[in-house]
Design an enzyme around this catalytic site. Structure first.
Site, PDB file in Angstrom:
ATOM      1  N   LYS A  76     -18.030   8.174   6.935  1.00 57.29           N
ATOM      2  CA  LYS A  76     -18.695   9.271   7.629  1.00 57.29           C
ATOM      3  C   LYS A  76     -19.247  10.299   6.638  1.00 57.29           C
ATOM      4  CE  LYS A  76     -15.730   8.622  11.664  1.00 57.29           C
ATOM      5  NZ  LYS A  76     -14.733   9.259  12.545  1.00 57.29           N
ATOM      6  N   ARG A 121      -7.992  -1.623   9.915  1.00 62.05           N
ATOM      7  CA  ARG A 121      -7.384  -0.565  10.728  1.00 62.05           C
ATOM      8  C   ARG A 121      -6.099  -0.042  10.067  1.00 62.05           C
ATOM      9  NH1 ARG A 121     -10.120   1.881  14.706  1.00 62.05           N
ATOM     10  NH2 ARG A 121      -8.180   2.233  15.786  1.00 62.05           N
ATOM     11  N   THR A 134      -5.899   8.072  13.437  1.00 57.32           N
ATOM     12  CA  THR A 134      -7.110   8.874  13.652  1.00 57.32           C
ATOM     13  C   THR A 134      -6.949  10.287  13.111  1.00 57.32           C
ATOM     14  OG1 THR A 134      -7.637   7.581  15.622  1.00 57.32           O
ATOM     15  CG2 THR A 134      -8.695   9.732  15.423  1.00 57.32           C
ATOM     16  N   ARG A 146      -7.291   7.643   5.487  1.00 57.33           N
ATOM     17  CA  ARG A 146      -7.255   8.949   6.156  1.00 57.33           C
ATOM     18  C   ARG A 146      -6.083   9.801   5.674  1.00 57.33           C
ATOM     19  NH1 ARG A 146      -8.687   6.444  11.979  1.00 57.33           N
ATOM     20  NH2 ARG A 146     -10.965   6.554  11.841  1.00 57.33           N
ATOM     21  N   HIS A 158     -14.883   5.316  10.050  1.00 51.98           N
ATOM     22  CA  HIS A 158     -14.814   4.643  11.349  1.00 51.98           C
ATOM     23  C   HIS A 158     -14.559   3.167  11.081  1.00 51.98           C
ATOM     24  CE1 HIS A 158     -15.884   3.229  15.372  1.00 51.98           C
ATOM     25  NE2 HIS A 158     -16.484   2.232  14.727  1.00 51.98           N
TER      26      HIS A 158
END
EC number: 2.7.4.6
Length: 152
Positions: A10, A86, A92, A103, A116
């Site tokens: 992103k 994932r 998230t 993340r 994403h």
């Protein structure tokens, strides 16, 4: 089972110059990048891509954010790649993501969570088709691919 998945870094990842570092993580896990490009997402493409969230209160902020700067879109290929990516990406919310995940290491908040990743084979195919044309894929062999995909 060899699969393909869609993954997108992103604007916060691209602007913070994390593209190479994150790409290296995927490659070190044995994943193959078969298509990749940097682009500015149009509002229409963003709304189509994130259409499942159109009724959520954060939808407009998500569209503003994802169109605020360049993204790095890619198609990764590998054994059970959807599940693996994932796991590598993490939760998230970066504050809940394990240290060592993308993340967990680089995310700021739920709105700016770096990456994403498709969550299913159906999503992966839909997202790949949104961002890439078949002519953009590069099919090539990795030196260790015969070992990785060797039948027992």
């Amino acid at each position: 089972m060899k699969q393909r998945t869609f993954t997108m870094l992103k604007p916060d990842a691209v602007k913070r110059r994390l593209t190479g570092e994150i790409l290296t993580r995927f490659e070190k896990r044995g994943l193959k990048v078969i298509a990749a490009k940097t682009l500015m997402i149009s509002e229409d493409l963003a709304k189509t891509h994130y259409g499942e969230h159109s009724d959520k209160p954060f939808f407009n902020d998500l569209i503003s954010y994802i169109t605020s700067g360049p993204v790095f879109a890619m198609v990764l290929e590998g054994d059970d790649v959807i599940s693996l990516v994932r796991k590598m990406v993490g939760a998230t919310n970066p504050k809940e993501a394990d240290i060592g995940t993308i993340r967990g290491d680089y995310g700021i908040d739920t709105g700016r969570n770096i990456v994403h990743a498709s969550d299913s084979e159906e999503s992966a195919q839909r997202e790949i088709n949104l961002f890439f044309d078949e002519t953009e894929f590069c099919d090539y062999e990795l030196p260790d691919e015969d070992i990785i995909y060797e039948e027992p």
